[in-house]
Write a protein that holds these residues in place. Structure first.
Motif, PDB file in Angstrom:
ATOM      1  N   GLY A  85       0.818  -1.207   0.000  1.00  0.00           N
ATOM      2  CA  GLY A  85       0.000   0.000   0.000  1.00  0.00           C
ATOM      3  C   GLY A  85       0.849   1.252   0.000  1.00  0.00           C
ATOM      4  O   GLY A  85       0.670   2.152  -0.808  1.00  0.00           O
ATOM      5  N   HIS A 117       8.785   2.074  -5.122  1.00  0.00           N
ATOM      6  CA  HIS A 117       7.738   1.138  -4.693  1.00  0.00           C
ATOM      7  C   HIS A 117       8.048  -0.316  -5.016  1.00  0.00           C
ATOM      8  O   HIS A 117       7.602  -1.216  -4.313  1.00  0.00           O
ATOM      9  CB  HIS A 117       6.398   1.522  -5.325  1.00  0.00           C
ATOM     10  CG  HIS A 117       5.724   2.660  -4.635  1.00  0.00           C
ATOM     11  ND1 HIS A 117       5.811   3.952  -5.085  1.00  0.00           N
ATOM     12  CD2 HIS A 117       4.975   2.705  -3.518  1.00  0.00           C
ATOM     13  CE1 HIS A 117       5.134   4.736  -4.274  1.00  0.00           C
ATOM     14  NE2 HIS A 117       4.617   4.013  -3.312  1.00  0.00           N
ATOM     15  N   VAL A 138       0.308  -1.009  -6.041  1.00  0.00           N
ATOM     16  CA  VAL A 138       0.242  -0.114  -4.885  1.00  0.00           C
ATOM     17  C   VAL A 138      -1.123   0.559  -4.863  1.00  0.00           C
ATOM     18  O   VAL A 138      -1.300   1.632  -5.398  1.00  0.00           O
ATOM     19  CB  VAL A 138       1.351   0.960  -4.919  1.00  0.00           C
ATOM     20  CG1 VAL A 138       2.687   0.354  -4.581  1.00  0.00           C
ATOM     21  CG2 VAL A 138       1.443   1.643  -6.260  1.00  0.00           C
ATOM     22  N   ASN A 139      -2.081  -0.103  -4.293  1.00  0.00           N
ATOM     23  CA  ASN A 139      -3.416   0.474  -4.282  1.00  0.00           C
ATOM     24  C   ASN A 139      -4.103   0.240  -2.946  1.00  0.00           C
ATOM     25  O   ASN A 139      -5.070  -0.508  -2.843  1.00  0.00           O
ATOM     26  CB  ASN A 139      -4.247  -0.071  -5.440  1.00  0.00           C
ATOM     27  CG  ASN A 139      -5.339   0.897  -5.823  1.00  0.00           C
ATOM     28  OD1 ASN A 139      -5.120   1.809  -6.615  1.00  0.00           O
ATOM     29  ND2 ASN A 139      -6.506   0.760  -5.218  1.00  0.00           N
ATOM     30  N   GLY A 140      -3.576   0.889  -1.929  1.00  0.00           N
ATOM     31  CA  GLY A 140      -4.198   0.846  -0.609  1.00  0.00           C
ATOM     32  C   GLY A 140      -4.483  -0.578  -0.178  1.00  0.00           C
ATOM     33  O   GLY A 140      -3.646  -1.472  -0.318  1.00  0.00           O
ATOM     34  N   ASN A 233     -13.513  -0.294  -6.101  1.00  0.00           N
ATOM     35  CA  ASN A 233     -12.846   0.881  -5.542  1.00  0.00           C
ATOM     36  C   ASN A 233     -13.619   1.539  -4.414  1.00  0.00           C
ATOM     37  O   ASN A 233     -13.058   1.972  -3.422  1.00  0.00           O
ATOM     38  CB  ASN A 233     -12.505   1.911  -6.636  1.00  0.00           C
ATOM     39  CG  ASN A 233     -13.698   2.340  -7.462  1.00  0.00           C
ATOM     40  OD1 ASN A 233     -14.706   1.650  -7.544  1.00  0.00           O
ATOM     41  ND2 ASN A 233     -13.580   3.503  -8.090  1.00  0.00           N
ATOM     42  N   LYS A 343     -13.272   2.175   1.331  1.00  0.00           N
ATOM     43  CA  LYS A 343     -12.659   2.102   0.007  1.00  0.00           C
ATOM     44  C   LYS A 343     -11.942   0.765  -0.154  1.00  0.00           C
ATOM     45  O   LYS A 343     -11.663   0.078   0.818  1.00  0.00           O
ATOM     46  CB  LYS A 343     -11.619   3.209  -0.150  1.00  0.00           C
ATOM     47  CG  LYS A 343     -12.199   4.560  -0.439  1.00  0.00           C
ATOM     48  CD  LYS A 343     -11.063   5.538  -0.670  1.00  0.00           C
ATOM     49  CE  LYS A 343     -11.624   6.905  -1.024  1.00  0.00           C
ATOM     50  NZ  LYS A 343     -10.537   7.873  -1.131  1.00  0.00           N
ATOM     51  N   ASP A 344     -11.576   0.462  -1.402  1.00  0.00           N
ATOM     52  CA  ASP A 344     -10.763  -0.726  -1.681  1.00  0.00           C
ATOM     53  C   ASP A 344     -11.342  -1.988  -1.036  1.00  0.00           C
ATOM     54  O   ASP A 344     -10.716  -2.631  -0.195  1.00  0.00           O
ATOM     55  CB  ASP A 344      -9.314  -0.500  -1.217  1.00  0.00           C
ATOM     56  CG  ASP A 344      -8.620   0.558  -2.049  1.00  0.00           C
ATOM     57  OD1 ASP A 344      -8.883   0.610  -3.268  1.00  0.00           O
ATOM     58  OD2 ASP A 344      -7.836   1.348  -1.496  1.00  0.00           O
TER      59      ASP A 344
ATOM     60  N   ALA C 136       0.207   6.428  -3.600  1.00  0.00           N
ATOM     61  CA  ALA C 136       0.022   6.239  -5.032  1.00  0.00           C
ATOM     62  C   ALA C 136      -1.403   5.820  -5.362  1.00  0.00           C
ATOM     63  O   ALA C 136      -2.021   6.344  -6.299  1.00  0.00           O
ATOM     64  CB  ALA C 136       1.015   5.194  -5.519  1.00  0.00           C
ATOM     65  N   GLY C 137      -1.947   4.895  -4.572  1.00  0.00           N
ATOM     66  CA  GLY C 137      -3.280   4.379  -4.861  1.00  0.00           C
ATOM     67  C   GLY C 137      -4.343   5.460  -4.792  1.00  0.00           C
ATOM     68  O   GLY C 137      -5.328   5.439  -5.522  1.00  0.00           O
ATOM     69  N   GLU C 138      -4.132   6.445  -3.924  1.00  0.00           N
ATOM     70  CA  GLU C 138      -5.121   7.503  -3.768  1.00  0.00           C
ATOM     71  C   GLU C 138      -5.243   8.331  -5.053  1.00  0.00           C
ATOM     72  O   GLU C 138      -6.333   8.784  -5.399  1.00  0.00           O
ATOM     73  CB  GLU C 138      -4.761   8.391  -2.564  1.00  0.00           C
ATOM     74  CG  GLU C 138      -5.794   9.444  -2.212  1.00  0.00           C
ATOM     75  CD  GLU C 138      -7.167   8.875  -1.844  1.00  0.00           C
ATOM     76  OE1 GLU C 138      -7.266   7.695  -1.483  1.00  0.00           O
ATOM     77  OE2 GLU C 138      -8.146   9.650  -1.937  1.00  0.00           O
ATOM     78  N   HIS C 141      -7.600   6.511  -7.172  1.00  0.00           N
ATOM     79  CA  HIS C 141      -8.966   6.686  -6.676  1.00  0.00           C
ATOM     80  C   HIS C 141      -9.534   8.032  -7.142  1.00  0.00           C
ATOM     81  O   HIS C 141     -10.678   8.127  -7.559  1.00  0.00           O
ATOM     82  CB  HIS C 141      -8.984   6.662  -5.145  1.00  0.00           C
ATOM     83  CG  HIS C 141      -9.092   5.278  -4.586  1.00  0.00           C
ATOM     84  ND1 HIS C 141     -10.211   4.508  -4.737  1.00  0.00           N
ATOM     85  CD2 HIS C 141      -8.221   4.523  -3.886  1.00  0.00           C
ATOM     86  CE1 HIS C 141     -10.031   3.328  -4.147  1.00  0.00           C
ATOM     87  NE2 HIS C 141      -8.813   3.313  -3.624  1.00  0.00           N
TER      88      HIS C 141
END
Lengths: 355, 85, 398
Positions: A85, A117, A138-140, A233, A343-344, C136-138, C141
């Motif tokens: 993340g 990352h 890399v998405n939370g 999302n 989220k996520d 990065a993920g934000e 979003h």
């Protein structure tokens, strides 16, 4: 379509997940709002020349992945897929602080290089001399699940036969103090923390790494099969039920087909309502929670997945994980549901290897 | 000169996090890169900053490092000749 | 071929233009976007040049119609602007009408805000809304929310090959029938963090970058965002869509040589190109143009040149790097160059490798230095990143 077997696991967390066994000894920390992952002897996995530049996340990632590969008896996988993340937070902070404090002078590159990352995935590849496919998501809170979606696709479409996939996140001082400022972390000294009956906003933060060897063949070490992973999302609380039902429908299942549901409750009174919604579908199903043991981090589901795989393999749910009193045997299908602050959202479906 | 060499060893061990290496392990004419201490191109960049920060020596081309950072002896000699602090 | 991957829309903002047409015009004219910085608050502003987009954050806010209290860092502003163009160009009215994903990529995310407010966050409550915009993920979003996407949204960050990998993942999901439509690409804003990082690696030039030149001194950093819309053949036929080009090949491999440097023999890059050929089923001679990674660092151009020779032998196709136009836009680079590759196919033209004078000693590869008109059916585009991450995409005429 090829089946997707999980044949090896390496998990580093605040619990003794690295030494084998299934939560034979647990430490339930109800006082600290931030706690660290237990460190194995990293020098057993990483050469002194390489280890001197590594922050904790990289070390955790390499040790966990080596453990998983060894368990599955795999030397070099066809692909390495990592989820993180926040990435290499300690080195990012170190470099940024050096820039600001030294007014952009006398900067050395090591922490910049290590802050990228994909450092963990790259270092694993470098260590193994693995020249295959190497992706980092890399998405939370769906960073690990994105890696699993990719791994599943690789096996199903026969792009790869053996995949190392996992998630890793490390804690770092400055970022956590910013999170405290905006209430993501629970306030200190508000009494014992009860993840199941939250009264306060925020979560308890921690760190860890979980790596999984995913293959197209069953082995003596197989834990379970990875059947499907779904993510979204963003959702309203009122949409959770249809999100889960649609996912189950796509996999020709109904809620009653699930033998245990693993929920990501983190004790945040503002957002755990999503899990209450989900539970209404599973009132006659054993419910499992785990973040009271590992804390919250973007890839905490790696601990959840570790838990679910052990439940399937050992056919038991340790008391410390039980959210309700329902029991069911045999345990053939386990569903994980997680989100972070609405989220996520992710759903991960595992089957018993013989199913 | 001996003081400078000792100082350099201490600084190198610290700057490059050479945890398992003691001052006594580094001989003055040991190669720092390759077979000797086993340093690499990233370490060379760290040493370039060390030269600038502690001795006021600015190296603009990473290739210059190759000759200067051969050993503690070559580094000490270069610093003695070019230092501005 | 079942499940072909069609490209039906594209959008871009870079230092040479705020949309596809402006970028094409600059490429044809040979007009570079490398300048001194107007917006970056760095002590290197007098010595370094950048591929900077000459729009302030406030101007971008207005273009996007954002509220004053929004939480978009510059990466999201650029990303939303380019992605919205791509969606519009693809003629998409209702974005969630068919399962639509977003796979974005970035290396810095919201670093610009973090570096600006690093200590100030503790004193000033009003700016704290940006704390969560760091990761990065934000940024993905925020772009997804701006486009109204509800579904599969994720982010890839593999340094300078990121957008190629986002495009690759999108293509694989479409081929496997998992998604009908996916918006893929990347965005990266300039930041003090990356400027100082690359500077500490001593791979920034104080002049204009000169890819594949013997005297090359390093790269210019740039900022950009570019996205393309990938759709299944099914969607194309059902909606009678105009196809800009097809994505016919892709490959990713790891050099496993060094954390930042590429191997001298270009092994990872060679493997990536070979994989892309395998997927595409094309012959070496089918490639009419290579859009090289060509960052103009001593290490990259040598490694990439060797890899190109490994793959193509003596018959190397016409190649050029477009980094002298845009600078190196990091995670966005591969999507910027995807747009340029598609433009090359649509217009039958090879864009020049500017600033080249002296051939490299190590081999006899000479890039195309002037605008070249010729029929172009297939373009191969390379992108390589730290951590030995090597990616190749092949674009083909529709």
């Amino acid at each position: 379509m090829k089946k997707c077997y999980i044949n090896g696991i390496g998990c580093i967390s605040a619990q003794k997940t690295f030494e084998g066994g299934f939560l034979d000894e647990v430490e339930v920390n109800t006082t600290d709002v931030i706690f660290s992952a237990k460190n194995p002897d990293y020098k057993a996995f990483i050469s002194p020349g390489a280890i001197r530049r590594m922050a904790k996340g990289v070390k955790m990632g390499i040790a966990a992945s080596q453990y998983a590969l060894k368990e599955a008896n795999v030397e070099i996988p066809d692909a390495i897929i990592t989820g993180t993340g926040m990435g290499c937070l300690q080195d990012s902070e170190k470099f940024l602080k050096a820039i600001i404090d030294n007014k952009e002078q006398f900067l050395t590159p090591t922490s910049f290089i290590q802050s990228t990352h994909n450092t963990v995935g790259a270092q694993i590849a470098l260590n193994l001399q693995c020249k295959g496919y190497n992706f980092t998501y890399v998405n939370g809170a769906i960073s690990l699940e994105s890696a699993l979606v990719d791994a599943l696709l690789q096996i199903e479409t026969r792009e790869a036969g053996t995949i190392l996939a996992g998630g890793v996140d490390e804690t770092s001082g400055h970022t956590l103090s910013l999170y405290e400022l905006i209430g993501l972390i629970k306030k200190k000294d508000q009494g014992p923390i009860d993840v199941l009956n939250p009264k306060t906003p925020g979560a308890v933060f921690s760190e860890g790494a979980g790596f999984f060897v995913i293959e197209n063949q069953k082995k003596s070490t197989t834990y379970a099969t990875l059947e499907a992973v779904g993510t979204q999302n963003t959702l309203q609380e009122s949409e959770v039920i249809s999100f889960i039902e649609n996912f189950l429908n796509t996999n020709n299942l109904k809620p009653q087909d699930i033998d245990a549901v693993v929920l990501g409750n983190n004790g945040d009174v503002a957002f755990d309502g999503y899990y209450n919604e989900a539970e209404t579908l599973f009132s006659n199903t054993p419910q499992v929670y785990y973040k009271h043991l590992c804390g919250e981090y973007n890839t905490a589901t790696s601990f959840g997945l570790w838990t679910a795989l052990h439940i399937l393999k050992k056919q038991e749910i340790p008391q410390i994980l039980q959210k309700n009193q329902v029991t069911k045997h045999p345990i053939n299908r386990v569903l994980l549901y997680n989100h972070y602050r609405g989220k996520d959202h992710s759903l991960t479906l595992l089957n018993h290897a013989d199913l | 000169m001996e003081n400078l060499k000792h100082e350099l060893k201490t600084k190198i061990i610290e700057a490059l996090n050479l945890e398992d290496i003691a001052i006594e392990d580094i001989s003055d004419d040991d190669p720092l890169f390759g077979d000797g201490l086993g340093l690499d191109s990233i370490d060379a960049l760290e040493l370039i900053v060390l030269m600038d920060k502690d001795y006021g020596i600015k190296l603009t081309d990473p290739k210059e490092g190759k000759t200067i950072f051969q050993s503690i002896n070559t580094m000490a000699a270069y610093i003695t000749e070019h230092r501005s602090k | 071929m079942p499940n072909k991957v069609a490209i039906t829309g594209m959008g871009i903002i870079s230092s040479i233009g705020n949309n596809v047409e402006e970028n094409f015009h600059a490429l044809i004219k040979g007009a570079t976007g490398i300048t001194k910085t107007d917006y970056l608050n760095t002590i290197h502003k007098d010595t370094l040049k950048f591929g900077e987009i000459k729009l302030s954050n406030q101007q971008l806010d207005r273009k996007l119609g954002l509220q004053a209290d929004h939480r978009f860092p510059r990466t999201s502003l650029l990303g939303a602007y380019a992605a919205a163009q791509a969606v519009e160009r693809a003629g998409i009215k209702n974005i969630n009408e068919v399962p639509t994903g977003l796979i974005s990529s970035t290396s810095v995310g919201g670093m610009d805000k973090t570096e600006e407010y690093f200590y100030e966050y503790f004193e000033n409550e009003a700016i704290r809304r940006f704390i969560l915009s760091h990761d990065a993920g934000e940024t993905s979003h925020q772009i997804a929310d701006y486009l109204g996407i509800k579904g599969f949204v994720t982010t890839i960050s593999t340094a300078c090959s990121s957008a190629a990998n986002a495009i690759m993942m999108g293509a694989r999901l479409i081929k496997a029938g998992k998604l009908e439509r996916v918006i893929v690409g990347g965005a990266d804003a300039l930041s003090i963090f990356t400027v100082n990082g690359f500077n500490s690696l001593m791979i920034l030039t104080d002049d204009l970058n000169t890819p594949f030149d013997d005297h090359r001194k390093g790269l210019n950093l740039g900022e950009a965002a570019a996205y393309i819309v990938l759709e299944s053949e099914n969607q194309v036929q059902k909606n009678n869509k105009k196809v800009l080009a097809y994505l016919s090949g892709y490959g990713n491999a790891n050099d496993a040589f060094h954390q930042t440097a590429s191997s001298e023999n270009g092994e990872g890059a060679t493997l990536a190109m070979k994989k892309a050929f395998e997927i595409s089923g094309l012959e070496l001679t089918d490639i009419d143009y290579i859009n090289a990674h060509g960052t103009a660092t001593p290490n990259n151009d040598l490694s990439e040149g060797r890899a190109i020779q490994n793959v193509f032998g003596k018959k190397v196709p016409v190649f050029s790097s477009t980094k002298p136009f845009t600078g190196h836009t990091l995670a966005a680079a591969a999507s910027v160059e995807a747009v340029y590759s598609i433009l090359a196919i649509q217009n039958n033209v090879v864009f020049p490798n500017k600033n080249f004078k002296t051939p490299m000693k190590e081999f006899d590869l000479i890039p195309q230095t002037s605008l070249l008109e010729k029929p172009i059916h297939h373009v191969l585009s390379n992108s390589f990143g730290f951590g030995g991450n090597c990616s190749t995409l092949i674009f083909s005429k529709s």
